[in-house]
Design an enzyme around this catalytic site. Structure first.
Site, PDB file in Angstrom:
ATOM      1  N   HIS A 182      -2.269  -4.208 -19.426  1.00  0.00           N
ATOM      2  CA  HIS A 182      -1.558  -3.739 -18.232  1.00  0.00           C
ATOM      3  C   HIS A 182      -1.083  -4.931 -17.427  1.00  0.00           C
ATOM      4  CE1 HIS A 182      -0.614  -0.553 -15.271  1.00  0.00           C
ATOM      5  NE2 HIS A 182      -0.792  -1.527 -14.388  1.00  0.00           N
ATOM      6  N   SER A 183       0.226  -5.041 -17.241  1.00  0.00           N
ATOM      7  CA  SER A 183       0.787  -6.127 -16.447  1.00  0.00           C
ATOM      8  C   SER A 183       0.809  -5.754 -14.974  1.00  0.00           C
ATOM      9  CB  SER A 183       2.212  -6.447 -16.921  1.00  0.00           C
ATOM     10  OG  SER A 183       2.189  -6.928 -18.250  1.00  0.00           O
ATOM     11  N   CYS A 220       1.444  -4.900 -11.297  1.00  0.00           N
ATOM     12  CA  CYS A 220       2.563  -4.269 -10.582  1.00  0.00           C
ATOM     13  C   CYS A 220       2.052  -3.910  -9.190  1.00  0.00           C
ATOM     14  CB  CYS A 220       3.054  -3.025 -11.319  1.00  0.00           C
ATOM     15  SG  CYS A 220       4.373  -2.133 -10.444  1.00  0.00           S
ATOM     16  N   CYS A 247       3.785   2.589 -13.401  1.00  0.00           N
ATOM     17  CA  CYS A 247       2.698   1.627 -13.627  1.00  0.00           C
ATOM     18  C   CYS A 247       1.369   2.078 -13.040  1.00  0.00           C
ATOM     19  CB  CYS A 247       3.082   0.260 -13.063  1.00  0.00           C
ATOM     20  SG  CYS A 247       4.595  -0.420 -13.774  1.00  0.00           S
ATOM     21  N   GLU A 293       3.756 -10.029 -12.946  1.00  0.00           N
ATOM     22  CA  GLU A 293       4.502  -9.142 -12.054  1.00  0.00           C
ATOM     23  C   GLU A 293       5.962  -9.013 -12.477  1.00  0.00           C
ATOM     24  OE1 GLU A 293       4.960  -6.451  -9.289  1.00  0.00           O
ATOM     25  OE2 GLU A 293       3.102  -7.610  -9.077  1.00  0.00           O
ATOM     26  N   GLY A 294       6.453  -7.776 -12.499  1.00  0.00           N
ATOM     27  CA  GLY A 294       7.869  -7.541 -12.792  1.00  0.00           C
ATOM     28  C   GLY A 294       8.277  -7.964 -14.185  1.00  0.00           C
ATOM     29  N   ASP A 352      12.696  -8.327 -21.058  1.00  0.00           N
ATOM     30  CA  ASP A 352      11.258  -8.436 -20.798  1.00  0.00           C
ATOM     31  C   ASP A 352      10.859  -9.886 -21.059  1.00  0.00           C
ATOM     32  OD1 ASP A 352       8.469  -8.222 -20.683  1.00  0.00           O
ATOM     33  OD2 ASP A 352       8.452  -6.252 -21.625  1.00  0.00           O
ATOM     34  N   ARG A 412       7.824 -11.110 -20.824  1.00  0.00           N
ATOM     35  CA  ARG A 412       6.387 -11.250 -21.061  1.00  0.00           C
ATOM     36  C   ARG A 412       6.047 -11.732 -22.470  1.00  0.00           C
ATOM     37  NH1 ARG A 412       4.372  -5.340 -19.565  1.00  0.00           N
ATOM     38  NH2 ARG A 412       6.316  -4.916 -20.708  1.00  0.00           N
ATOM     39  N   LYS A 447       4.174  -4.354 -27.544  1.00  0.00           N
ATOM     40  CA  LYS A 447       2.756  -4.705 -27.432  1.00  0.00           C
ATOM     41  C   LYS A 447       2.076  -4.604 -28.796  1.00  0.00           C
ATOM     42  CE  LYS A 447       2.085  -3.401 -22.575  1.00  0.00           C
ATOM     43  NZ  LYS A 447       1.398  -2.489 -21.640  1.00  0.00           N
TER      44      LYS A 447
END
Length: 378
Positions: A234-235, A237, A250, A275-276, A309, A311, A337
């Site tokens: 879980h990123s 938020c 989220c 974040e984001g 994205d 990430r 993921k």
């Protein structure tokens, strides 16, 4: 590379990011000796254009990413991550409009010359470093006229400038992720899961802190696929997780995942400081403002110059490895993921979907996730 060298190079990039965020200049250098001095457009002034030209001895260029260029209607070819635009008489304000706002018609047409840049180029490295600093990936850049490394080092020292090697930029995020170490753990009963423990992870090289939430005894017998622990990446938020924003899903996903783990009696939630989608809170709000004007979440990111994205889930992979997890039932709707974890050698014995009811404020966002980023939403 030794831990001392990792820390030293990581610290250099951190210093460079701090310098860029305060409006200073940084030099980036390629293995060939090609080098350039640059500043972030979003906090630059007109005199910076002249200063860079004077210091470098060459014209000042405006560097934008291909995503930003495409959003302005330019096609610069595939596999060209960046483009440089040059103009004899552009101001910082007009450049800022090219980088972030809605530029004037002549700014997007013949008054600029578009020069494609390849991956690994000076322009590519400047925008990547700006991403690390959580700044808009747009720069004023002036190439140095000399390639002698000893001369460049002497010149940088005389002008109080920091030189960042391209390899430092290449390894920055990897060094932070691979040097993550457990620092402390404590029992923290949660409203959704009273039998919870939080384990903090900090990178030896520095950088963001991440943490894992362990529910029950997820580190027990994982040899049987039926007993593989539930895992959720879980990123962060802040708007959704903390403020209860209705614009995304989220916060609801976080609660749903913790609730599912609690009912099963075990699970691991890896909470990542991203974040984001890792563009930072300020830039996420900029993207939200663009969405208020009609863009979806993908096009808003591209308009700002970012990828869809940003990430990497390498930090999560290293946390899970540190916890002794090799097999899991992954709670996700995001195919990226799954792909990234499998690429790091994890076995996903089952994908556990999350169904979140939409509301009038996030219906378009959920549709975009399904149709444009391939999320497996029922």
């Amino acid at each position: 590379m030794s831990s001392f060298n990792i820390n030293r190079t990581y610290l250099k990039v951190d210093r460079a990011c701090a310098e860029l965020r305060r409006g200073g200049a940084v030099v980036v250098r390629l293995p060939s000796g090609e080098a350039a001095i640059f500043k972030a457009v979003e906090i630059a002034h007109d005199n910076d254009i002249v200063e860079l030209k004077t210091l470098a001895g060459s014209g000042t260029l405006l560097v934008l990413t291909s995503n930003r260029m495409s959003s302005l209607g330019h096609t610069i070819g595939q596999n060209k991550p960046c483009a440089t635009l040059s103009s004899a008489a552009h101001s910082a304000a007009r450049a800022f409009e090219m980088a972030l706002g809605q530029p004037k018609a002549d700014d997007t047409q013949s008054s600029y010359t578009i020069i494609p840049e390849k991956a690994g180029s000076l322009a590519d490295n400047t925008t990547r470093l700006l991403r690390v600093a959580k700044l808009i990936p747009a720069a004023f850049m002036a190439r140095l006229r000399f390639r002698d490394i000893a001369l460049q080092d002497r010149w940088a020292l005389e002008n109080n400038l920091l030189i960042i090697e391209s390899r430092d930029v290449d390894h920055y995020n990897e060094d932070a992720a691979t040097s993550l170490r457990e620092t402390t753990r404590a029992k923290v009963p949660l409203a959704l899961a009273e039998d919870a423990e939080i384990i903090m992870f900090r990178a030896a090289a520095g950088g963001e802190e991440h943490f894992a939430v362990l529910i029950g005894d997820p580190l027990g017998d994982t040899t049987n696929a039926d007993k593989a622990p539930l895992v959720r990446l879980h990123s962060q938020c802040v708007t959704g997780d903390v403020l209860g924003s209705l614009k995304c899903d989220c916060g609801d996903q976080l609660k749903a995942a913790l609730g599912l783990m609690s009912r099963e009696g075990n699970g691991i939630l890896v909470y990542l400081a991203q974040e984001g989608r890792d563009i930072g809170m300020l830039n996420k709000m900029r993207a939200y403002a663009l969405q208020d004007g009609g863009l979806d979440t993908v096009d808003a990111n591209h308009m700002l110059g970012f990828d869809t994205d940003e990430r990497s889930f390498l930090p999560a992979a290293n946390i899970l490895q540190a916890l002794g997890i090799g097999k899991m039932r992954l709670i996700t709707n995001n195919p990226d993921k799954i792909a990234q974890l499998e690429a790091h050698g994890f076995e996903i014995s089952e994908r556990v979907s999350l169904h979140i009811d939409e509301n009038p404020f996030n219906a378009h966002y959920l549709k975009t996730k399904k149709t444009r980023t391939g999320h497996m939403i029922d």
